[in-house]
Write a protein that holds these residues in place. Structure first.
Motif, PDB file in Angstrom:
ATOM      1  N   PHE A 155       0.821  -1.205   0.000  1.00  0.00           N
ATOM      2  CA  PHE A 155       0.000   0.000   0.000  1.00  0.00           C
ATOM      3  C   PHE A 155       0.857   1.259   0.000  1.00  0.00           C
ATOM      4  O   PHE A 155       2.053   1.237   0.315  1.00  0.00           O
ATOM      5  N   HIS A 156       0.193   2.358  -0.353  1.00  0.00           N
ATOM      6  CA  HIS A 156       0.813   3.680  -0.390  1.00  0.00           C
ATOM      7  C   HIS A 156      -0.203   4.682   0.139  1.00  0.00           C
ATOM      8  O   HIS A 156      -1.386   4.614  -0.214  1.00  0.00           O
ATOM      9  N   SER A 172      -5.295  10.118   0.145  1.00  0.00           N
ATOM     10  CA  SER A 172      -5.553   8.945  -0.687  1.00  0.00           C
ATOM     11  C   SER A 172      -4.777   7.744  -0.181  1.00  0.00           C
ATOM     12  O   SER A 172      -3.715   7.879   0.435  1.00  0.00           O
ATOM     13  N   VAL A 173      -5.337   6.574  -0.454  1.00  0.00           N
ATOM     14  CA  VAL A 173      -4.710   5.296  -0.107  1.00  0.00           C
ATOM     15  C   VAL A 173      -4.838   4.377  -1.310  1.00  0.00           C
ATOM     16  O   VAL A 173      -5.919   4.260  -1.897  1.00  0.00           O
ATOM     17  N   VAL A 174      -3.753   3.726  -1.689  1.00  0.00           N
ATOM     18  CA  VAL A 174      -3.762   2.775  -2.799  1.00  0.00           C
ATOM     19  C   VAL A 174      -3.241   1.439  -2.297  1.00  0.00           C
ATOM     20  O   VAL A 174      -2.166   1.381  -1.690  1.00  0.00           O
ATOM     21  N   ARG A 176      -2.251  -2.515  -3.442  1.00  0.00           N
ATOM     22  CA  ARG A 176      -1.857  -3.307  -4.607  1.00  0.00           C
ATOM     23  C   ARG A 176      -1.725  -4.782  -4.239  1.00  0.00           C
ATOM     24  O   ARG A 176      -1.265  -5.120  -3.163  1.00  0.00           O
ATOM     25  N   SER A 193      -5.959  -4.056  -7.598  1.00  0.00           N
ATOM     26  CA  SER A 193      -5.752  -2.742  -7.001  1.00  0.00           C
ATOM     27  C   SER A 193      -7.044  -2.217  -6.399  1.00  0.00           C
ATOM     28  O   SER A 193      -8.138  -2.475  -6.925  1.00  0.00           O
ATOM     29  N   ALA A 195      -8.280   1.603  -4.660  1.00  0.00           N
ATOM     30  CA  ALA A 195      -7.823   2.972  -4.426  1.00  0.00           C
ATOM     31  C   ALA A 195      -8.921   3.799  -3.780  1.00  0.00           C
ATOM     32  O   ALA A 195     -10.096   3.697  -4.152  1.00  0.00           O
ATOM     33  N   ASN A 197      -9.610   7.854  -2.889  1.00  0.00           N
ATOM     34  CA  ASN A 197      -9.200   9.245  -3.006  1.00  0.00           C
ATOM     35  C   ASN A 197     -10.264  10.106  -2.343  1.00  0.00           C
ATOM     36  O   ASN A 197     -11.319  10.366  -2.925  1.00  0.00           O
ATOM     37  N   SER A 204     -12.410   2.974  -5.610  1.00  0.00           N
ATOM     38  CA  SER A 204     -12.514   2.110  -6.789  1.00  0.00           C
ATOM     39  C   SER A 204     -11.644   0.875  -6.647  1.00  0.00           C
ATOM     40  O   SER A 204     -10.740   0.819  -5.809  1.00  0.00           O
ATOM     41  N   THR A 238     -16.653   1.259  -9.007  1.00  0.00           N
ATOM     42  CA  THR A 238     -16.360   2.660  -8.691  1.00  0.00           C
ATOM     43  C   THR A 238     -17.424   3.191  -7.745  1.00  0.00           C
ATOM     44  O   THR A 238     -18.616   2.993  -7.976  1.00  0.00           O
TER      45      THR A 238
END
Length: 503
Positions: A155-156, A172-174, A176, A193, A195, A197, A204, A238
């Motif tokens: 994650f990021h 935001s958090v992503v 993977r 993925s 994500a 935001n 999404s 989404t």
């Protein structure tokens, strides 16, 4: 106190007492942090730590937090600014203006046989947390729960703002390559993925799949009772108007204006040759949504061009029966666990490859009743053989459905309503579902004479037109989808004249 004395006291406080307290706290800040961590049975190790109490900031090259019973958290190049000292030293909470981490590795193991009772009770104590901006360059989570299920993902995090008393409203958090192995079900959920935001209000996901790790034979051996085996693929979803600002507000919770799930594909299988499981009462759909522990509300949920196929194996049948819903479009309104308002579902699909089914649902939590209505367009009744041959050895030789509409109410105990089923030129026979030969033990003539009076046609312009009666007592150990189907089936049977079970 005269003005001169007041100035002296103020000068002593400002130039002596306050700096002294800061120096004392700065020299012992590590002690205070260790004391708070030790209350949670956490051991801290760090290298290159630098505390600056004047700016209330901390910089650590590397830090590792370890709980012998739970696991560890390791991060590099940790930078914290504007720490709330009062909340840290007095209440045990933590608040800071910003936290930045180059890398964060979380390794948690909460297996039941290693989790002590005092640790579990401590985890229930609320510790306040707030950060004005959280940045994590790269993160990795490896989590094993008490059932030995395992969740891993990278994650990021970018500019996330969070307060445990409220929620989150920016950043935001992503995530993977998420993999969730469900140990008890022998299945795996994967997501390429995911994500979030919050600045744009968008959540999404892409390429999400849930599949069993067992063949059907292996699944039946692992679960010697009737249990659904699933294979689910969601290419993308989404959520717009997504908000976590009221995350901890039980009256609101997580909010979303519109969620769209594109090309949803679900295949399920159940072995009905196995005994039915002894399980507790299953709640109706509205009650199930209402009972979700995290409060949430979705104004509109849409399924676009979905496909569902369900198969069942029956005693005496060599091949499973099958029913499918293709080109399924569904819109769900007011999907919420935070209120008792009526949830509305409108759906349409192609059923059994030919009929156009439209259905409308008005779903209420108990004890209120819910309502279902729908129509089915003309189709060949031989299409039903995909399920009826395996399920009941009933082979429809010919027949045409001209029109069907149904309308019924239901609660947690029973459904009641009416059905209009217009059909013509119906003919069928009872066969051995394994060989396809007519069942000698249940000759069609004797079966019809002794069990029911079947109408070969039922048209509204005829004098003997029969309105179907929908009436079904719910088996509370079965899911609501079977409840809906059995209710509709009761209307079909009374329309045709089959008002007793085939046996």
């Amino acid at each position: 106190m005269n003005k001169k004395r007041s100035r002296i006291v103020f000068s002593i406080y400002f130039f002596v007492v306050i700096p002294g307290l800061f120096i004392l706290a700065e020299n012992n800040i590590g002690y205070f942090i260790d004391r708070q961590l030790s209350k949670q049975n956490v051991v801290a190790e760090s290298t290159g730590a630098d505390f600056d109490l004047w700016s209330r900031s901390v910089s650590i090259d590397k830090v590792k937090l370890t709980n012998p019973m739970l696991g560890q958290v390791t991060c590099t190049n940790l930078r914290i600014s504007k720490i709330g000292l009062v909340s840290l030293l007095v209440s045990g909470g933590f608040h800071a203006q910003s936290i930045a981490v180059d890398s964060l590795f979380i390794d948690i193991d909460v297996l039941a046989d290693t989790l002590p009772t005092d640790t579990m009770s401590a985890s229930k104590r609320k510790v306040t947390f707030g950060v004005g901006r959280l940045d994590i360059g790269y993160g990795m989570l490896d989590f094993i729960d008490q059932d030995s299920s395992r969740l891993t993902f990278g994650f990021h995090v970018d500019s996330l703002q969070y307060d445990s008393k409220v929620g989150a409203n920016q950043g935001s958090v992503v995530i993977r390559k998420a993999v969730f192995d469900l140990a008890k079900d022998f299945s795996t959920i994967r997501a390429d993925s995911i994500a979030m935001n919050l600045d744009q209000g968008v959540f999404s996901g892409n390429t999400i799949a849930w599949e069993s790790n067992l063949t059907r034979r292996e699944f039946s051996k692992k679960f010697p009772y009737q249990k659904g085996q699933f294979h689910l693929v969601i290419p993308s979803f989404t959520m717009n108007g997504f908000s976590l600002q009221a995350l901890h507000d039980d009256a609101k919770g997580i909010k979303c204006q519109r969620m769209v799930v594109d090309t949803f594909n679900l295949k399920s299988y159940k072995d009905k040759r196995q005994p039915f499981p002894d399980r507790a009462n299953i709640p109706l759909l509205a009650d199930m949504i209402k009972s979700v522990p995290v409060k949430f509300g979705v104004d509109t949920l849409q399924l676009v061009n979905a496909y569902i196929q369900h198969q069942e194996s029956f005693p005496g049948a060599s091949l499973p029966g099958s029913v499918s819903f293709a080109r399924l479009y569904a819109t769900f309104y007011n999907v919420s666990s935070a209120n008792d308002d009526t949830m509305i579902l409108d759906a349409q699909a192609t059923v059994l490859g030919e009929g156009k089914l439209k259905a409308h649902f008005e779903l209420n939590p108990s004890p209120k009743s819910s309502h279902v209505s729908g129509t089915l367009s003309p189709m060949s009744l031989t299409r039903a053989n995909q399920m009826t041959i395996a399920a009941a050895g009933l082979d429809v030789e010919k027949g045409m459905l001209k029109h069907m509409d149904f309308n019924f109410d239901y609660d947690n105990d029973r459904s009641t309503g009416k059905m209009n089923m217009h059909y013509d030129d119906l003919s069928f026979q009872i066969i051995d579902p394994d060989t396809g030969e007519q069942n000698a033990k249940q000759g069609i003539t004797t079966l019809i004479a002794n069990t029911f009076i079947v109408k070969d046609s039922n048209l509204p312009d005829k004098n003997n037109y029969r309105v179907g009666s929908i009436s079904f007592a719910r088996d509370k150990k079965k899911a609501v989808f079977g409840y809906w189907w059995r209710s509709v089936l009761s209307g079909i049977k009374t329309s045709v004249g089959v008002d007793k079970e085939l046996s």
